[in-house]
Scaffold this motif. Structure first.
Motif, PDB file in Angstrom:
ATOM      1  N   TRP A 135       0.822  -1.216   0.000  1.00  0.00           N
ATOM      2  CA  TRP A 135       0.000   0.000   0.000  1.00  0.00           C
ATOM      3  C   TRP A 135       0.853   1.263   0.000  1.00  0.00           C
ATOM      4  O   TRP A 135       0.507   2.255  -0.648  1.00  0.00           O
ATOM      5  CB  TRP A 135      -0.943   0.003   1.199  1.00  0.00           C
ATOM      6  CG  TRP A 135      -2.188  -0.791   0.964  1.00  0.00           C
ATOM      7  CD1 TRP A 135      -2.403  -2.091   1.288  1.00  0.00           C
ATOM      8  CD2 TRP A 135      -3.395  -0.324   0.339  1.00  0.00           C
ATOM      9  NE1 TRP A 135      -3.672  -2.478   0.906  1.00  0.00           N
ATOM     10  CE2 TRP A 135      -4.312  -1.418   0.328  1.00  0.00           C
ATOM     11  CE3 TRP A 135      -3.803   0.893  -0.198  1.00  0.00           C
ATOM     12  CZ2 TRP A 135      -5.585  -1.323  -0.203  1.00  0.00           C
ATOM     13  CZ3 TRP A 135      -5.086   0.999  -0.736  1.00  0.00           C
ATOM     14  CH2 TRP A 135      -5.961  -0.094  -0.740  1.00  0.00           C
ATOM     15  N   ALA A 138       1.848   2.216  -3.604  1.00  0.00           N
ATOM     16  CA  ALA A 138       0.849   2.376  -4.667  1.00  0.00           C
ATOM     17  C   ALA A 138       0.832   3.783  -5.250  1.00  0.00           C
ATOM     18  O   ALA A 138       0.587   3.966  -6.448  1.00  0.00           O
ATOM     19  CB  ALA A 138      -0.534   2.015  -4.135  1.00  0.00           C
ATOM     20  N   ASN A 165      -4.478  -1.058  -3.989  1.00  0.00           N
ATOM     21  CA  ASN A 165      -3.044  -1.266  -4.205  1.00  0.00           C
ATOM     22  C   ASN A 165      -2.796  -2.089  -5.471  1.00  0.00           C
ATOM     23  O   ASN A 165      -1.765  -2.731  -5.619  1.00  0.00           O
ATOM     24  CB  ASN A 165      -2.400  -1.942  -2.988  1.00  0.00           C
ATOM     25  CG  ASN A 165      -2.966  -3.328  -2.705  1.00  0.00           C
ATOM     26  OD1 ASN A 165      -4.080  -3.655  -3.113  1.00  0.00           O
ATOM     27  ND2 ASN A 165      -2.192  -4.143  -2.011  1.00  0.00           N
TER      28      ASN A 165
END
Length: 250
Positions: A135, A138, A165
């Motif tokens: 995450w 991302a 993500n």
């Protein structure tokens, strides 16, 4: 299909590896990143390469000339670094049919042929691989938002607050419809014409977009440590499966 490779970048984050050469000529496991791209695309039966060059373009042209392993090369120049959609438009005059696009700073060992096959079977206007990343990484990429059926509903470039993500990797197939979308794209907050915005325009106009999950691995060579990681994966010093498990554990 013809294959477009975007190789105009300076690679400022790759310094000192790019102090005396463009990013595309940085070596990974004994050969330039661009050669890795050519090898992957040749395995997909690319009939010709259109290489978009910019920074230190003369070095790339001198290194490769007008062909690679018998596949002809045409060069198009991006005079200003104004984003991927802008770079792609520099190749428009050399393309009149469906084509592949690869970002020239990515190293792959993945299911690229699945993207080509899906494109040909479904006649989608765009097809690409999606990768699940941590995450906190991302926001470095074009992020795909999906509905409960797994269908892509939005593509957002480098969002501050990513809705997922799942990110686009650096390999795509397109019909010429992408060029109309690229012409319509407006500069982002970064001042660049984003390929994610062009794909989002296709989505909103009702065009068919296919996305497949990445099987295998790819490395976006943005920093020196990325080059080292790609080399370790290519040489077999790192097991991709064990690396994936480590990322999941993190």
């Amino acid at each position: 299909m013809k294959a477009v490779v975007l190789a105009a970048g300076k690679g400022t984050r790759l310094r000192p590896l790019t102090d005396d050469k463009p990013k595309a000529l940085v070596e990974v496991d004994g050969q330039p990143i661009l050669s890795h791209c050519f090898d992957e695309l040749a395995a997909l039966d690319a009939e010709a390469f259109v290489v978009v060059v910019g920074y230190e373009k003369e070095q790339i042209v001198e290194y490769y000339g007008d062909e690679y392993e018998g596949i002809p090369i045409t060069y198009a120049e991006q005079e200003e670094a104004l984003g991927i959609a802008h770079a792609l438009l520099q190749a428009e005059e050399y393309l009149d049919d469906d084509f592949m696009l690869m970002l020239g700073d990515n190293v792959f060992d993945a299911n690229l042929a699945d993207v080509v096959n899906r494109h040909q079977e479904s006649r989608a206007d765009a097809a690409f691989l999606m990768e699940e990343v941590p995450w906190d990484e991302a926001s470095r990429y074009g992020v795909c938002d999906t509905n409960k059926y797994g269908e892509i509903t939005d593509v957002i470039e480098k969002p501050d607050d990513p809705p997922s993500n799942l990110v686009m990797t650096g390999f795509y197939t397109f019909t010429p419809a992408i060029f109309h979308a690229c012409h319509l794209v407006q500069p982002s907050d970064r001042g660049e014409y984003e390929i994610s915005d062009a794909i989002d325009l296709l989505l909103r106009s009702g065009r068919t977009i296919d996305a497949l999950r990445l099987e295998g691995w790819r490395v976006d060579v943005g920093y020196p440590e990325d080059r080292d990681r790609a080399e370790a994966l290519l040489s077999g010093d790192v097991d991709p499966a064990s690396e994936e498990r480590a990322e999941t554990a993190d």
